[in-house]
Design a protein around this motif. Structure first.
Motif, PDB file in Angstrom:
ATOM      1  N   TYR A 424       0.685  -1.478  -0.091  1.00  0.00           N
ATOM      2  CA  TYR A 424      -0.074  -0.338   0.273  1.00  0.00           C
ATOM      3  C   TYR A 424       0.723   1.373  -0.097  1.00  0.00           C
ATOM      4  CZ  TYR A 424      -4.738  -2.154   0.556  1.00  0.00           C
ATOM      5  OH  TYR A 424      -5.507  -3.228   0.975  1.00  0.00           O
ATOM      6  N   PHE A 425       2.074   1.220   1.068  1.00  0.00           N
ATOM      7  CA  PHE A 425       2.613   2.218   0.574  1.00  0.00           C
ATOM      8  C   PHE A 425       3.486   3.302  -0.839  1.00  0.00           C
ATOM      9  CE2 PHE A 425       3.152   1.441   5.579  1.00  0.00           C
ATOM     10  CZ  PHE A 425       2.353   2.447   5.895  1.00  0.00           C
ATOM     11  N   ASN A 426       3.742   1.963  -1.280  1.00  0.00           N
ATOM     12  CA  ASN A 426       3.840   2.652  -3.080  1.00  0.00           C
ATOM     13  C   ASN A 426       3.060   2.793  -3.531  1.00  0.00           C
ATOM     14  OD1 ASN A 426       6.413   0.805  -2.298  1.00  0.00           O
ATOM     15  ND2 ASN A 426       5.960  -0.639  -3.083  1.00  0.00           N
ATOM     16  N   TYR A 427       1.993   3.446  -3.096  1.00  0.00           N
ATOM     17  CA  TYR A 427       0.865   4.206  -4.104  1.00  0.00           C
ATOM     18  C   TYR A 427       0.486   5.822  -3.378  1.00  0.00           C
ATOM     19  CZ  TYR A 427      -0.815  -0.635  -5.989  1.00  0.00           C
ATOM     20  OH  TYR A 427      -0.833  -1.425  -6.710  1.00  0.00           O
ATOM     21  N   ILE A 428       1.210   5.999  -2.826  1.00  0.00           N
ATOM     22  CA  ILE A 428       1.900   7.477  -2.077  1.00  0.00           C
ATOM     23  C   ILE A 428       2.610   8.058  -3.295  1.00  0.00           C
ATOM     24  CG2 ILE A 428       2.341   9.065  -0.372  1.00  0.00           C
ATOM     25  CD1 ILE A 428       1.803   6.883   1.286  1.00  0.00           C
ATOM     26  N   ASN A 429       2.326   9.128  -3.894  1.00  0.00           N
ATOM     27  CA  ASN A 429       3.232   9.659  -4.712  1.00  0.00           C
ATOM     28  C   ASN A 429       3.576   9.696  -6.111  1.00  0.00           C
ATOM     29  OD1 ASN A 429       4.689  11.976  -5.958  1.00  0.00           O
ATOM     30  ND2 ASN A 429       6.247  11.733  -4.101  1.00  0.00           N
ATOM     31  N   MET A 430       2.596   8.654  -6.928  1.00  0.00           N
ATOM     32  CA  MET A 430       3.035   7.469  -8.088  1.00  0.00           C
ATOM     33  C   MET A 430       3.392   7.497  -8.907  1.00  0.00           C
ATOM     34  SD  MET A 430       0.505   4.399  -7.384  1.00  0.00           S
ATOM     35  CE  MET A 430       1.756   3.356  -8.323  1.00  0.00           C
ATOM     36  N   THR A 431       3.489   9.323  -9.205  1.00  0.00           N
ATOM     37  CA  THR A 431       3.878   9.896 -10.510  1.00  0.00           C
ATOM     38  C   THR A 431       5.290   9.833 -10.367  1.00  0.00           C
ATOM     39  OG1 THR A 431       3.976  12.721  -9.233  1.00  0.00           O
ATOM     40  CG2 THR A 431       1.638  11.395 -10.973  1.00  0.00           C
ATOM     41  N   ASN A 432       6.225   9.805  -9.025  1.00  0.00           N
ATOM     42  CA  ASN A 432       7.882   9.905  -8.993  1.00  0.00           C
ATOM     43  C   ASN A 432       7.692   8.083  -8.955  1.00  0.00           C
ATOM     44  OD1 ASN A 432      10.296   9.336  -7.697  1.00  0.00           O
ATOM     45  ND2 ASN A 432       9.690  11.026  -6.046  1.00  0.00           N
ATOM     46  N   PRO A 433       8.430   7.816 -10.275  1.00  0.00           N
ATOM     47  CA  PRO A 433       8.571   6.028 -10.161  1.00  0.00           C
ATOM     48  C   PRO A 433       9.691   5.666  -9.014  1.00  0.00           C
ATOM     49  CG  PRO A 433      10.306   6.819 -11.696  1.00  0.00           C
ATOM     50  CD  PRO A 433       9.329   8.216 -11.369  1.00  0.00           C
ATOM     51  N   ASP A 434      10.592   6.976  -8.045  1.00  0.00           N
ATOM     52  CA  ASP A 434      11.834   6.108  -6.806  1.00  0.00           C
ATOM     53  C   ASP A 434      11.376   6.999  -6.039  1.00  0.00           C
ATOM     54  OD1 ASP A 434      13.675   4.577  -6.829  1.00  0.00           O
ATOM     55  OD2 ASP A 434      15.285   6.583  -6.999  1.00  0.00           O
ATOM     56  N   VAL A 435       9.934   6.998  -5.509  1.00  0.00           N
ATOM     57  CA  VAL A 435       9.874   7.619  -3.791  1.00  0.00           C
ATOM     58  C   VAL A 435      11.039   7.364  -2.893  1.00  0.00           C
ATOM     59  CG1 VAL A 435       8.082   7.939  -2.661  1.00  0.00           C
ATOM     60  CG2 VAL A 435       7.661   8.049  -4.823  1.00  0.00           C
ATOM     61  N   SER A 436      10.463   5.970  -2.919  1.00  0.00           N
ATOM     62  CA  SER A 436      12.320   5.642  -1.910  1.00  0.00           C
ATOM     63  C   SER A 436      14.048   5.099  -1.945  1.00  0.00           C
ATOM     64  CB  SER A 436      11.986   4.033  -1.650  1.00  0.00           C
ATOM     65  OG  SER A 436      12.496   3.418  -2.907  1.00  0.00           O
ATOM     66  N   GLY A 437      14.170   6.442  -3.492  1.00  0.00           N
ATOM     67  CA  GLY A 437      15.166   6.415  -3.733  1.00  0.00           C
ATOM     68  C   GLY A 437      15.803   4.699  -4.327  1.00  0.00           C
ATOM     69  N   MET A 438      15.318   4.214  -4.016  1.00  0.00           N
ATOM     70  CA  MET A 438      15.775   2.702  -4.262  1.00  0.00           C
ATOM     71  C   MET A 438      16.879   2.587  -5.638  1.00  0.00           C
ATOM     72  SD  MET A 438      15.808   0.032  -2.295  1.00  0.00           S
ATOM     73  CE  MET A 438      14.440   0.065  -1.466  1.00  0.00           C
ATOM     74  N   LEU A 439      16.515   3.061  -6.373  1.00  0.00           N
ATOM     75  CA  LEU A 439      16.664   2.991  -7.605  1.00  0.00           C
ATOM     76  C   LEU A 439      17.921   4.199  -7.924  1.00  0.00           C
ATOM     77  CD1 LEU A 439      13.324   2.508  -9.858  1.00  0.00           C
ATOM     78  CD2 LEU A 439      15.077   1.147  -8.723  1.00  0.00           C
ATOM     79  N   ARG A 440      17.671   5.161  -7.336  1.00  0.00           N
ATOM     80  CA  ARG A 440      18.792   5.684  -7.175  1.00  0.00           C
ATOM     81  C   ARG A 440      19.845   5.465  -6.516  1.00  0.00           C
ATOM     82  NH1 ARG A 440      19.712   9.470  -9.981  1.00  0.00           N
ATOM     83  NH2 ARG A 440      21.937   8.461  -9.939  1.00  0.00           N
ATOM     84  N   MET A 441      19.681   4.643  -5.931  1.00  0.00           N
ATOM     85  CA  MET A 441      21.191   4.243  -5.339  1.00  0.00           C
ATOM     86  C   MET A 441      21.274   3.088  -5.663  1.00  0.00           C
ATOM     87  SD  MET A 441      20.963   0.511  -3.277  1.00  0.00           S
ATOM     88  CE  MET A 441      22.108  -0.120  -2.289  1.00  0.00           C
ATOM     89  N   LEU A 442      20.586   2.518  -6.891  1.00  0.00           N
ATOM     90  CA  LEU A 442      21.095   1.310  -7.292  1.00  0.00           C
ATOM     91  C   LEU A 442      21.737   1.749  -9.081  1.00  0.00           C
ATOM     92  CD1 LEU A 442      20.852  -1.408  -8.965  1.00  0.00           C
ATOM     93  CD2 LEU A 442      18.414  -0.522  -9.789  1.00  0.00           C
ATOM     94  N   THR A 443      21.136   2.870  -9.385  1.00  0.00           N
ATOM     95  CA  THR A 443      21.804   3.544 -10.188  1.00  0.00           C
ATOM     96  C   THR A 443      23.720   4.176  -9.519  1.00  0.00           C
ATOM     97  OG1 THR A 443      19.851   4.527 -11.495  1.00  0.00           O
ATOM     98  CG2 THR A 443      21.679   5.375 -12.031  1.00  0.00           C
ATOM     99  N   ASP A 444      23.738   4.399  -8.864  1.00  0.00           N
ATOM    100  CA  ASP A 444      24.860   5.343  -8.652  1.00  0.00           C
ATOM    101  C   ASP A 444      25.421   3.929  -7.834  1.00  0.00           C
ATOM    102  OD1 ASP A 444      23.649   7.678  -8.424  1.00  0.00           O
ATOM    103  OD2 ASP A 444      22.853   7.971  -5.975  1.00  0.00           O
ATOM    104  N   GLU A 445      25.336   3.491  -7.391  1.00  0.00           N
ATOM    105  CA  GLU A 445      25.978   1.419  -7.559  1.00  0.00           C
ATOM    106  C   GLU A 445      26.366   1.342  -8.627  1.00  0.00           C
ATOM    107  OE1 GLU A 445      27.198   0.259  -5.233  1.00  0.00           O
ATOM    108  OE2 GLU A 445      26.479   1.632  -3.176  1.00  0.00           O
ATOM    109  N   LEU A 446      26.015   1.440  -9.662  1.00  0.00           N
ATOM    110  CA  LEU A 446      26.080   0.925 -11.140  1.00  0.00           C
ATOM    111  C   LEU A 446      27.102   1.662 -11.248  1.00  0.00           C
ATOM    112  CD1 LEU A 446      23.021  -0.070 -12.554  1.00  0.00           C
ATOM    113  CD2 LEU A 446      24.704  -1.986 -12.168  1.00  0.00           C
ATOM    114  N   GLN A 447      26.602   3.035 -11.743  1.00  0.00           N
ATOM    115  CA  GLN A 447      27.795   3.723 -11.942  1.00  0.00           C
ATOM    116  C   GLN A 447      28.895   3.991 -11.597  1.00  0.00           C
ATOM    117  OE1 GLN A 447      27.864   5.852 -14.713  1.00  0.00           O
ATOM    118  NE2 GLN A 447      29.605   5.437 -14.485  1.00  0.00           N
TER     119      GLN A 447
END
Length: 669
Positions: A424-447
């Protein structure tokens, strides 16, 4: 002056002459001209000179009822007020929380019966707006409201338990207080949990500034294979039920999908999670079958779900912690592996890992940090992660990145707080595909990995694609673009769990606009489960991995026939049998021409397998057979199912699956 008086006097004479010459009927007076001077005797007092010609007279007025004298400011043109600050402006009194609850329920009934608001989607979204205001104004009434609405519309047979304060009521109330009920959040809530709205399309994705650097062109030269093989164990979805089976998940009358009249077999059933006896049988079998009793696994990955499938109201923090302690310790004692890299499953927390982002407007920095603190401390205790990684994992929802000394970086994601459809908590601010910052973290680690020339394995629980029923559209769309950017030179493999089934999915360049062997980038391995739930056999997998490229050279899968378990009751000589099921290279590789034993089972190879499936549909039958781990309950795959299965293998995101594939053939359960 004299001239003006003469003109005025002449006008008056002409008026009198006209009046005299016309008939006045019964009235003797035909006209009247008022005196130019104000009749000052009308009022006794004035605020100004009433005879002045430059302003209106301002008499002093006394109220005969109140006996107050109205001040000059009331009618003075130079002091006209811009707002009334003296008079009262009454508002309705604050409503009690009980009255707010009653009003909210009445509003939902009115919306449901409305002939002005058309369509189930519009009515659902409007009702969520009511729920939002109640959650903000009287949050303590949120769970009661949910229970009442659930009972009113017959949404569940366990409304009081499921939506009460001790279960999901508090979670949903928090979500309603923070979600955009009238926007995408509300539409998605109505679509996923109530089936009252159509699925909104994937939102446009703006990647401006997302990647620190463009993708190298040309790509770095591939690493040369070492020829040395690592042995890696992949276990997923254990789902230990320590109460099975005399009173377990499949046996309790209040929790069973069937009318239970006797306990399930001692080692479990197709409708049971893993009892202790089955779990111990599995971990005892693994080192023997994988031949690691003398030379241990190089490492192990566990892609989530330790905890049983009990209803949320039957779970607790202590039950979750108990299961974590039991299974991590069991892995350490029995599986004879190097480090174990773990990711959290959706059942690995109270309320099925309804993890919330740190940005949530709720008490405390993160209401689920208790579990992140616990599991990371256990990982450190077992010697799998060092102190610095544990510290980062505690603040990143138990997600982490490990740089191994052999050149492999393992990135573990908490996809329950990233792409999981059921949170349910993934249904807050769904226009942002990375509310938790999880995919930002993934991208930085991959870089960082790209800059260091490392290879990467990504692991998580909820998969990003396949048939698109498990993940959300927008986050998996972003995840796919990240995979595209860093494949194939950085990302060697991706690993998921969650479905309990033996599956695989391929990621292609340019969002799969050209699905071909030339555009295949990387692949995700979806592991079979230890638990038989539902209608599956129990299984696990071992990978042979090149120690330099970290490509998978072969994958070996074992299974145990759950249908045979009833025969094992009432005796102690034999337990469950785990038997070799298949070698991935041997089963599918014979159909791939030009591929040698030294070539990896990479995305190109897997795409060629799908082409072979198109040419020979019996390979899809084989794939379908293995998907359920050869369960006698697995239905056949024919007709449109064949097309669908090939399409699912080629779908690395929910968006692509929804766009390209027939629905309804994703699971064999």
């Amino acid at each position: 002056m004299l001239l003006g008086f003469l003109i005025l006097f002449g006008c008056l004479l002409r008026s009198l002459a006209l009046a005299a010459s016309s008939s006045s009927g019964p009235f003797p007076t035909t006209a009247f001209t008022a005196n130019g001077r104000f009749p000052t005797s009308i009022y006794s007092k004035y605020y100004n000179n009433p005879t002045a010609t430059s302003a209106q007279p301002q008499p002093v007025i006394s109220d005969p009822v109140t006996h107050e004298i109205y001040p000059f400011e009331l009618t003075n043109p130079d002091t006209i007020p811009t707002k009334d600050t003296k008079d009262p402006h009454p508002l309705p009194p604050p409503a009690s929380s009980t009255k707010l609850l009653q009003a909210a329920i009445a509003q939902v009934i009115s919306i449901a019966n409305s002939t002005v608001i058309n369509g189930t989607c519009a009515k659902c979204v409007a009702s969520l707006e009511v729920a939002k205001f109640l959650a903000l104004a009287a949050p303590e009434q949120g769970p009661t409201f949910l229970v009442e609405v659930c009972n009113m519309f017959g949404l569940s047979k366990t409304c009081n338990q499921t939506y009460g304060i001790d279960d999901m009521g508090s979670v949903i109330t928090q979500v309603m207080a923070n979600a955009d009920a009238g926007g995408l959040d509300g539409q998605m809530l109505c679509e996923n949990f109530l089936s009252l709205c159509p699925l909104p399309p994937t939102s446009p994705l703006d990647l401006t500034g997302w990647f620190a650097k463009p993708k190298p062109n040309p790509l770095p030269a591939p690493k040369k294979p070492s020829g040395k093989r690592l042995k890696v164990l992949h276990v997923s979805d254990f789902h230990l039920d320590p109460t099975a089976c005399a009173s377990g998940l499949c046996c309790r009358a209040n929790n069973s999908p069937v009318n239970v009249t006797f306990p399930a077999p001692r080692y479990g059933s197709f409708l049971c999670d893993s009892p202790y006896s089955l779990g111990l049988a599995a971990v005892e079998a693994i080192p023997v079958l994988a031949d690691t009793r003398d030379a241990e696994f190089d490492f192990m990955i566990f892609t989530g779900d330790l905890v049983s499938h009990d209803s949320d109201f039957q779970l607790s923090r202590d039950y979750v912690k108990y299961t974590e302690v039991v299974l991590y310790d069991l892995f350490k004692k029995t599986l004879l592996s190097g480090p174990v890299y773990v990711t959290l499953g959706n059942h690995d927390s109270y309320n099925q890992a309804q993890g919330s982002p740190n940005s949530l407007d709720a008490p405390g920095p993160n209401q689920f940090s208790w579990n992140y603190d616990h599991v990371t401390a256990l990982w450190e205790h077992e010697g799998w992660l060092d102190e610095s990684i544990v510290k980062d994992a505690k603040t990143h929802y138990a997600a982490y990145s490990v740089r191994r000394t052999d050149g492999l970086r393992v990135i573990s994601l908490n996809t329950n707080l990233c792409i999981q459809r059921a949170n349910y908590f993934n249904y807050i601010n769904m226009t942002n595909p990375d509310v938790s910052g999880m995919l930002r973290m993934l991208t930085d680690e991959l870089q960082e990995a790209e800059d260091a020339g490392e290879r990467v394995w990504i692991m998580g629980h909820v998969l990003s694609g396949w048939d698109g029923t498990n993940p959300l559209l927008n986050p998996t769309n972003l995840f796919y673009q990240i995979v595209d950017r860093y494949s194939p030179h950085v990302i060697a493999n991706i690993f998921w769990g969650h479905t309990h089934e033996d599956q695989l999915t391929i990621y292609y360049a340019n969002n799969a606009t050209n699905i071909s062997a030339e555009n295949a980038l990387t692949q995700a391995w979806i592991a079979p489960s230890i638990t038989p739930l539902t209608n599956l056999n129990s299984g696990f997998r071992v990978y042979e991995v090149d120690s330099a490229t970290f490509d998978i050279m072969d994958a070996y899968t074992w299974m145990s026939d759950v249908n045979s378990y009833p025969e094992l009751d009432s005796q102690v000589r034999f337990g469950p049998t785990y038997a070799f099921e298949y070698s991935t290279r041997d089963i599918y590789g014979q159909n791939i021409h030009g591929w040698t034993d030294s070539d990896p089972l990479n995305a190109t190879w897997w795409h060629l397998v799908t082409e072979a499936m198109e040419a020979n549909n019996s390979l899809v039958t084989t794939f379908n057979h293995f998907q359920g781990k050869e369960s006698v309950k697995t239905p056949a795959c024919t007709g449109e199912c064949v097309t669908a299965k090939i399409c699912y293998i080629r779908s690395g995101s929910a968006s692509i699956a929804k766009q390209n594939c027939p629905a309804g053939f994703g699971s064999v359960q």
